[in-house]
Design a protein around this motif. Structure first.
Motif, PDB file in Angstrom:
ATOM      1  N   GLY A  46       0.899  -1.275   0.129  1.00 46.68           N
ATOM      2  CA  GLY A  46       0.096  -0.024  -0.125  1.00 46.68           C
ATOM      3  C   GLY A  46       0.579   1.330   0.078  1.00 46.68           C
ATOM      4  O   GLY A  46       1.975   0.960   0.281  1.00 46.68           O
ATOM      5  N   VAL A  47       0.286   2.268  -0.367  1.00 45.96           N
ATOM      6  CA  VAL A  47       0.823   3.657  -0.265  1.00 45.96           C
ATOM      7  C   VAL A  47       0.142   4.556   0.721  1.00 45.96           C
ATOM      8  O   VAL A  47      -1.123   4.589   1.127  1.00 45.96           O
ATOM      9  CB  VAL A  47       0.683   4.094  -1.707  1.00 45.96           C
ATOM     10  N   ALA A  48       1.173   5.518   1.261  1.00 53.25           N
ATOM     11  CA  ALA A  48       0.753   6.446   2.304  1.00 53.25           C
ATOM     12  C   ALA A  48       0.873   7.734   1.421  1.00 53.25           C
ATOM     13  O   ALA A  48       1.932   8.468   1.419  1.00 53.25           O
ATOM     14  CB  ALA A  48       1.478   6.533   3.467  1.00 53.25           C
ATOM     15  N   PRO A  49      -0.137   8.448   1.050  1.00 50.76           N
ATOM     16  CA  PRO A  49       0.118   9.607   0.167  1.00 50.76           C
ATOM     17  C   PRO A  49      -0.176  10.947   0.848  1.00 50.76           C
ATOM     18  O   PRO A  49      -1.005  10.956   1.532  1.00 50.76           O
ATOM     19  CB  PRO A  49      -1.059   9.315  -0.913  1.00 50.76           C
ATOM     20  N   GLU A  66      -7.435   0.346  15.237  1.00 49.46           N
ATOM     21  CA  GLU A  66      -6.069   1.146  15.159  1.00 49.46           C
ATOM     22  C   GLU A  66      -6.166   2.626  15.216  1.00 49.46           C
ATOM     23  O   GLU A  66      -5.464   3.178  15.769  1.00 49.46           O
ATOM     24  CB  GLU A  66      -5.696   0.704  13.558  1.00 49.46           C
ATOM     25  N   VAL A  67      -7.501   3.129  14.739  1.00 47.75           N
ATOM     26  CA  VAL A  67      -7.286   4.567  14.728  1.00 47.75           C
ATOM     27  C   VAL A  67      -7.719   4.902  16.381  1.00 47.75           C
ATOM     28  O   VAL A  67      -6.975   5.912  16.650  1.00 47.75           O
ATOM     29  CB  VAL A  67      -8.754   4.909  14.192  1.00 47.75           C
ATOM     30  N   ALA A  68      -8.340   4.285  17.044  1.00 47.65           N
ATOM     31  CA  ALA A  68      -8.337   4.445  18.571  1.00 47.65           C
ATOM     32  C   ALA A  68      -7.034   4.286  19.228  1.00 47.65           C
ATOM     33  O   ALA A  68      -6.598   5.279  20.246  1.00 47.65           O
ATOM     34  CB  ALA A  68      -9.172   3.609  19.260  1.00 47.65           C
ATOM     35  N   ARG A  69      -6.017   3.381  18.719  1.00 41.90           N
ATOM     36  CA  ARG A  69      -4.785   3.164  19.340  1.00 41.90           C
ATOM     37  C   ARG A  69      -3.986   4.370  18.821  1.00 41.90           C
ATOM     38  O   ARG A  69      -2.918   4.785  19.644  1.00 41.90           O
ATOM     39  CB  ARG A  69      -4.150   1.846  19.099  1.00 41.90           C
ATOM     40  N   ARG A  70      -4.060   4.656  17.892  1.00 39.86           N
ATOM     41  CA  ARG A  70      -3.168   5.906  17.141  1.00 39.86           C
ATOM     42  C   ARG A  70      -3.696   7.287  17.253  1.00 39.86           C
ATOM     43  O   ARG A  70      -2.975   8.243  16.984  1.00 39.86           O
ATOM     44  CB  ARG A  70      -2.891   5.865  15.694  1.00 39.86           C
ATOM     45  N   TYR A  71      -4.824   7.294  17.696  1.00 39.45           N
ATOM     46  CA  TYR A  71      -5.468   8.752  17.949  1.00 39.45           C
ATOM     47  C   TYR A  71      -4.764   9.761  18.687  1.00 39.45           C
ATOM     48  O   TYR A  71      -4.552  10.863  17.879  1.00 39.45           O
ATOM     49  CB  TYR A  71      -7.155   8.578  18.252  1.00 39.45           C
ATOM     50  N   ASP A  72      -4.321   9.471  19.989  1.00 40.38           N
ATOM     51  CA  ASP A  72      -3.519  10.467  20.735  1.00 40.38           C
ATOM     52  C   ASP A  72      -2.290  10.907  20.105  1.00 40.38           C
ATOM     53  O   ASP A  72      -1.861  11.940  20.016  1.00 40.38           O
ATOM     54  CB  ASP A  72      -3.433   9.834  22.032  1.00 40.38           C
ATOM     55  N   GLY A  73      -1.637   9.770  19.333  1.00 39.07           N
ATOM     56  CA  GLY A  73      -0.332  10.256  18.808  1.00 39.07           C
ATOM     57  C   GLY A  73      -0.613  11.121  17.629  1.00 39.07           C
ATOM     58  O   GLY A  73       0.361  11.988  17.346  1.00 39.07           O
ATOM     59  N   PHE A 113       1.143  14.812  17.676  1.00 39.12           N
ATOM     60  CA  PHE A 113       2.002  15.288  16.382  1.00 39.12           C
ATOM     61  C   PHE A 113       1.651  16.520  15.878  1.00 39.12           C
ATOM     62  O   PHE A 113       2.225  17.331  15.323  1.00 39.12           O
ATOM     63  CB  PHE A 113       2.196  13.919  15.387  1.00 39.12           C
ATOM     64  N   ALA A 114       0.366  16.635  15.619  1.00 41.44           N
ATOM     65  CA  ALA A 114      -0.382  17.740  14.766  1.00 41.44           C
ATOM     66  C   ALA A 114      -0.376  19.079  15.907  1.00 41.44           C
ATOM     67  O   ALA A 114      -0.616  19.870  15.060  1.00 41.44           O
ATOM     68  CB  ALA A 114      -1.729  17.214  14.429  1.00 41.44           C
ATOM     69  N   GLU A 115      -0.261  18.750  17.083  1.00 36.95           N
ATOM     70  CA  GLU A 115      -0.366  19.650  17.974  1.00 36.95           C
ATOM     71  C   GLU A 115      -1.794  20.584  18.041  1.00 36.95           C
ATOM     72  O   GLU A 115      -1.770  21.762  17.774  1.00 36.95           O
ATOM     73  CB  GLU A 115       0.839  20.927  17.592  1.00 36.95           C
ATOM     74  N   LEU A 116      -2.717  19.638  17.997  1.00 34.07           N
ATOM     75  CA  LEU A 116      -4.097  20.256  17.733  1.00 34.07           C
ATOM     76  C   LEU A 116      -4.779  19.917  18.952  1.00 34.07           C
ATOM     77  O   LEU A 116      -6.094  19.649  18.822  1.00 34.07           O
ATOM     78  CB  LEU A 116      -4.639  19.735  16.649  1.00 34.07           C
ATOM     79  N   HIS A 117      -4.361  19.688  20.080  1.00 37.74           N
ATOM     80  CA  HIS A 117      -4.910  19.337  21.392  1.00 37.74           C
ATOM     81  C   HIS A 117      -6.364  20.262  21.672  1.00 37.74           C
ATOM     82  O   HIS A 117      -7.137  19.645  22.244  1.00 37.74           O
ATOM     83  CB  HIS A 117      -4.295  19.462  22.694  1.00 37.74           C
ATOM     84  N   ASP A 118      -6.113  21.409  21.558  1.00 34.23           N
ATOM     85  CA  ASP A 118      -7.361  22.472  21.753  1.00 34.23           C
ATOM     86  C   ASP A 118      -8.112  22.656  20.737  1.00 34.23           C
ATOM     87  O   ASP A 118      -8.959  23.233  20.683  1.00 34.23           O
ATOM     88  CB  ASP A 118      -6.619  23.819  22.074  1.00 34.23           C
ATOM     89  N   PHE A 119      -8.038  21.673  19.641  1.00 38.26           N
ATOM     90  CA  PHE A 119      -8.762  22.012  18.431  1.00 38.26           C
ATOM     91  C   PHE A 119      -9.468  20.601  18.015  1.00 38.26           C
ATOM     92  O   PHE A 119     -10.168  20.571  16.906  1.00 38.26           O
ATOM     93  CB  PHE A 119      -8.084  22.446  17.258  1.00 38.26           C
ATOM     94  N   GLN A 120      -9.713  19.823  18.919  1.00 35.94           N
ATOM     95  CA  GLN A 120     -10.086  18.323  18.297  1.00 35.94           C
ATOM     96  C   GLN A 120     -11.789  18.587  17.964  1.00 35.94           C
ATOM     97  O   GLN A 120     -12.055  17.778  17.217  1.00 35.94           O
ATOM     98  CB  GLN A 120      -9.897  17.383  19.554  1.00 35.94           C
ATOM     99  N   SER A 137       0.140  14.223   9.962  1.00 41.73           N
ATOM    100  CA  SER A 137       0.145  13.373  11.179  1.00 41.73           C
ATOM    101  C   SER A 137      -0.433  12.180  10.686  1.00 41.73           C
ATOM    102  O   SER A 137      -0.007  11.161  11.474  1.00 41.73           O
ATOM    103  CB  SER A 137      -0.571  14.233  12.294  1.00 41.73           C
ATOM    104  N   VAL A 138      -1.592  12.130  10.056  1.00 44.15           N
ATOM    105  CA  VAL A 138      -2.361  10.957   9.904  1.00 44.15           C
ATOM    106  C   VAL A 138      -1.805  10.042   9.068  1.00 44.15           C
ATOM    107  O   VAL A 138      -1.589   8.873   9.221  1.00 44.15           O
ATOM    108  CB  VAL A 138      -3.873  11.391   9.235  1.00 44.15           C
ATOM    109  N   VAL A 139      -0.893  10.792   7.778  1.00 50.11           N
ATOM    110  CA  VAL A 139      -0.590   9.837   6.844  1.00 50.11           C
ATOM    111  C   VAL A 139       0.761   9.239   7.584  1.00 50.11           C
ATOM    112  O   VAL A 139       0.815   8.099   6.910  1.00 50.11           O
ATOM    113  CB  VAL A 139      -0.048  10.864   5.683  1.00 50.11           C
TER     114      VAL A 139
END
Length: 247
Positions: free
Chosen positions: A92-95, A126-133, A137-144, A162-164
């Motif tokens: 697969g690719v991560a674009p 997987e999304v739940a496990r990686r969500y906090d990371g 990384f995106a530095e968007l704690h206050d904008f969720q 951050s997602v990709v």
């Protein structure tokens, strides 16, 4: 090259566009079919392009604007379909090609992370496990819980990367979208790319920034007028590109 060593195989690749339409073809064209000969209002964005990429290689794609670099990435990503030849992608690719791709303006950051990661193949677990990371990384704690459309361009870039970068796919496709990010976050992204390369990922990287190309890539592809002019060591490709550009 053994098939098990391949990440990408591009063979006799060609794709054409219309000069007077935003889309590549209309419905009438699809049902009527098309010949290999270009019509007067069409042009070939890429033609007779062939190369192989080994797993774990880091490829830098160079060329002037409008020469087919981003089109090539979109073909590898499967966003576009070729008119001639083909692209075989093993794994697969991560674009990271367009920062707005896959994100919905009215959905919140939290909802968009779940949606976009899911569209890229992550399971809910997987999304739940990686969500906090991803948020860290995106530095968007206050904008969720902020709608995506209210984010600045810089925030959108941070979220997309951050997602990709959390995707487990073996091939990373990166266009020049990081150029709109601030310097500190750009360096943070580059450190993350270093980490992914250390894991053995394959990188396909389009950039006009020679320093960035030299940081990540050992091999280059030089595109001009839709043709592959040179495929070789990055230093040789950059020298040829600079000479042709009069640098």
């Amino acid at each position: 090259m053994a098939a098990s060593d391949l990440a990408i195989r591009v063979h006799d690749l060609g794709v054409r566009f219309r000069r007077n339409r935003r889309g590549r073809r209309n419905i009438k064209d699809l049902f009527a079919g098309s010949s290999r000969r270009s019509k007067p209002n069409e042009f070939w964005a890429l033609r007779e392009v062939s190369f192989d990429v080994r797993a774990g290689e880091s490829i830098g794609v160079v060329g002037r604007n409008g020469q087919g670099k981003s089109t090539l990435l979109k073909l590898v990503a499967g966003v576009l379909l070729p008119d001639e030849g083909g692209v075989d992608v093993i794994g697969g690719v991560a674009p990271l090609i367009e920062i707005t791709g896959g994100f919905v303006g009215d959905l919140t950051v939290r909802e968009n992370v779940k949606l976009t990661a899911g569209l890229h193949g992550m399971t809910r677990a997987e999304v739940a496990r990686r969500y906090d990371g991803i948020i860290d990384f995106a530095e968007l704690h206050d904008f969720q819980d902020t709608p995506y459309k209210h984010l600045s361009n810089g925030m959108k870039v941070r979220l997309a990367f951050s997602v990709v970068s959390q995707l487990p796919e073996p091939i990373l496709l990166v266009d020049e979208v990081l150029a709109v990010g601030d310097k500190a976050f750009r360096e943070k992204c580059y450190r993350r790319i270093d980490e992914l390369l250390a894991e053995g990922r394959t990188l396909f990287f389009v950039s006009h920034n020679e320093r960035d190309l030299r940081r990540f890539c050992t091999r280059g592809l030089y595109l001009d007028r839709g043709a592959l002019v040179l495929d070789g060591p990055l230093d040789e490709v950059l020298a040829r590109y600079d000479a042709d550009s009069g640098v």
